[in-house]
Scaffold this motif. Structure first.
Motif, PDB file in Angstrom:
ATOM      1  N   GLU A 116      27.749  33.463 -18.463  1.00 56.11           N
ATOM      2  CA  GLU A 116      27.576  33.981 -19.825  1.00 56.11           C
ATOM      3  C   GLU A 116      26.139  33.788 -20.299  1.00 56.11           C
ATOM      4  OE1 GLU A 116      29.099  32.736 -24.295  1.00 56.11           O
ATOM      5  OE2 GLU A 116      30.538  32.614 -22.641  1.00 56.11           O
ATOM      6  N   ALA A 117      25.585  32.603 -20.021  1.00 56.86           N
ATOM      7  CA  ALA A 117      24.201  32.329 -20.423  1.00 56.86           C
ATOM      8  C   ALA A 117      23.230  33.239 -19.688  1.00 56.86           C
ATOM      9  CB  ALA A 117      23.865  30.866 -20.143  1.00 56.86           C
ATOM     10  N   ALA A 118      23.451  33.437 -18.397  1.00 53.36           N
ATOM     11  CA  ALA A 118      22.558  34.266 -17.592  1.00 53.36           C
ATOM     12  C   ALA A 118      22.576  35.718 -18.042  1.00 53.36           C
ATOM     13  CB  ALA A 118      22.945  34.165 -16.120  1.00 53.36           C
ATOM     14  N   GLU A 119      23.754  36.233 -18.373  1.00 55.52           N
ATOM     15  CA  GLU A 119      23.852  37.622 -18.806  1.00 55.52           C
ATOM     16  C   GLU A 119      23.246  37.820 -20.196  1.00 55.52           C
ATOM     17  OE1 GLU A 119      28.019  38.359 -18.375  1.00 55.52           O
ATOM     18  OE2 GLU A 119      27.850  38.861 -16.229  1.00 55.52           O
ATOM     19  N   SER A 120      23.286  36.775 -21.009  1.00 52.27           N
ATOM     20  CA  SER A 120      22.708  36.858 -22.353  1.00 52.27           C
ATOM     21  C   SER A 120      21.193  36.678 -22.342  1.00 52.27           C
ATOM     22  CB  SER A 120      23.334  35.793 -23.265  1.00 52.27           C
ATOM     23  OG  SER A 120      24.725  35.979 -23.395  1.00 52.27           O
ATOM     24  N   GLN A 124      15.651  34.618 -18.055  1.00 52.78           N
ATOM     25  CA  GLN A 124      15.698  33.193 -17.722  1.00 52.78           C
ATOM     26  C   GLN A 124      16.302  33.015 -16.330  1.00 52.78           C
ATOM     27  OE1 GLN A 124      14.798  30.160 -19.335  1.00 52.78           O
ATOM     28  NE2 GLN A 124      15.374  29.396 -17.319  1.00 52.78           N
ATOM     29  N   LYS A 125      15.700  32.154 -15.521  1.00 48.56           N
ATOM     30  CA  LYS A 125      16.228  31.893 -14.176  1.00 48.56           C
ATOM     31  C   LYS A 125      17.263  30.768 -14.230  1.00 48.56           C
ATOM     32  CE  LYS A 125      12.044  33.304 -11.667  1.00 48.56           C
ATOM     33  NZ  LYS A 125      11.281  33.760 -12.850  1.00 48.56           N
ATOM     34  N   TYR A 126      18.372  30.984 -13.501  1.00 53.58           N
ATOM     35  CA  TYR A 126      19.458  30.014 -13.435  1.00 53.58           C
ATOM     36  C   TYR A 126      19.852  29.781 -11.977  1.00 53.58           C
ATOM     37  CZ  TYR A 126      20.308  30.781 -18.462  1.00 53.58           C
ATOM     38  OH  TYR A 126      20.195  30.884 -19.833  1.00 53.58           O
ATOM     39  N   ALA A 127      20.478  28.636 -11.726  1.00 52.31           N
ATOM     40  CA  ALA A 127      21.060  28.348 -10.416  1.00 52.31           C
ATOM     41  C   ALA A 127      22.293  27.481 -10.637  1.00 52.31           C
ATOM     42  CB  ALA A 127      20.057  27.641  -9.509  1.00 52.31           C
ATOM     43  N   ILE A 128      23.218  27.525  -9.691  1.00 54.73           N
ATOM     44  CA  ILE A 128      24.442  26.743  -9.828  1.00 54.73           C
ATOM     45  C   ILE A 128      24.869  26.192  -8.477  1.00 54.73           C
ATOM     46  CG2 ILE A 128      25.902  28.804  -9.625  1.00 54.73           C
ATOM     47  CD1 ILE A 128      27.830  27.350 -11.643  1.00 54.73           C
TER      48      ILE A 128
END
Length: 355
Positions: A116-120, A124-128
């Motif tokens: 949700e955060a990544a699509e919003s 911004q770069k994210y990883a999980i």
């Protein structure tokens, strides 16, 4: 006289308005300067799952990877600790407001909130860790997963070979695809040992439905030891602290997870199914700093990357001949001679190969 007063009031109002406007503009400018300053140093933050950063398991391993990156690569590392599932979204927002270049979610439970955060925030770069979105991975996200079934197979083999009672245990956290890898990999290792020894070692299995309840882990382990198990493996985060505590009190053996957990009970933790979350964290942060971050994909780590293995302290309790056999098993797994199962279906298929 009235006109003069009115004029003075208008002038004062105009001055105050301009003053407020200048103050607001100055604050915005200060924030922009602070953001520019932050961008001079790569900033990376992580959101833990509910196990917390000192869970003696994968959250702690992730933080160790970031700390290593801070020391060796000169980044700025930080974390937000989650006490409950509801903390994931606000913690991700806090790291976003902190101007981080890369934001990590640690554990599959953070998966929905991070998507949700990544699509919003597509810029911004994210990883999980421990989560893959497959072909629906957002372009600004990288998933990092591990072949935990491989290291679990190895410790299962050790348990099957070392058990004196013919019973060993498995304590899971919360049922999921990730924990299935530990579960069925461990079962497969025990089954492989049974094929060679004809001992017919049984595996007792129970889930705690938690990753942060050591008391539940201790109660489950106590029950398993009372039923005759002499070795219990956990894949349960902080719940595993209770499993290891039970082993200490009962004078039995335990097998740790994610990190080398022998230090928690040197006389009782005979090995650990290591999953080097720290390696995955460090590697991706290094790629980020070098301008090589590529989103929209999942990176998979296994034995061939030295990212899963048994603990280096295994030689304290595991006989040398068994460790030598484990080394051969590693090679067979990497070469594809042994296909380690990671769920119920592949486990059933695997059992057919042992007949």
């Amino acid at each position: 006289m009235f006109k003069r007063v009115t004029s003075l009031l208008l002038i004062m109002t105009l001055v105050l308005t301009l003053g407020v406007g200048c103050s607001t503009s100055g604050k915005k400018q200060e924030n922009k300067k602070q953001g520019a300053k932050n961008k001079g140093q790569v900033r990376v933050g992580m959101v833990t799952d509910v196990g917390g950063v000192n869970d003696q398991s994968f959250n702690q391993s992730a933080w160790e990877g970031l700390q290593r990156a801070e020391k060796e690569l000169g980044i700025k590392a930080s974390y937000q600790e989650s006490k409950q599932d509801a903390d994931y979204i606000p913690n991700l927002e806090t790291l976003l407001d902190g101007d981080n270049d890369l934001i990590w979610g640690i554990g599959y439970k953070v998966g929905d909130a991070l998507r949700e955060a990544a699509e919003s925030n597509p810029d911004q770069k994210y990883a999980i860790v421990d989560y893959s979105y497959g072909d629906k991975t957002p372009e600004n996200v990288v998933g990092v997963v591990f072949k935990a079934e491989q290291s679990s197979f190895l410790v299962g083999y050790i348990a099957g070979k070392m058990s004196q009672t013919g019973k060993v245990g498995f304590v899971g956290g919360i049922k999921s695809n990730i924990i299935d890898g530990f579960d069925y990999g461990y079962h497969a290792g025990v089954a492989y040992a049974n094929k060679l020894t004809n001992k017919g070692v049984q595996v007792l299995r129970q889930y705690a439905e938690s990753f942060d309840n050591p008391a539940k882990g201790k109660a489950i382990a106590n029950s398993m030891y009372q039923q005759g198990a002499d070795i219990v493996f956990h894949a349960a985060g902080g719940v595993g602290d209770g499993v290891i505590e039970s082993a200490k009190e009962q004078g039995k053996y335990a097998i740790g997870v994610d990190r080398d957990q022998n230090y928690l009970a040197p006389d009782n933790v005979i090995t650990s199914a290591m999953k080097r979350v720290d390696v995955g964290i460090y590697d991706l942060v290094k790629a980020l700093k070098e301008g090589k971050f590529e989103g929209g994909k999942t990176i998979v780590y296994g034995l061939e990357h030295n990212a899963v293995d048994i603990a280096p302290t295994s030689n304290k309790h595991v006989p040398k001949e068994i460790l030598d056999e484990v080394e051969k098993l590693k090679k067979d797994i990497v070469d594809g001679k042994i296909n380690v199962p990671n769920d119920e279906k592949t486990y059933k298929d695997y059992l057919n190969t042992l007949k």
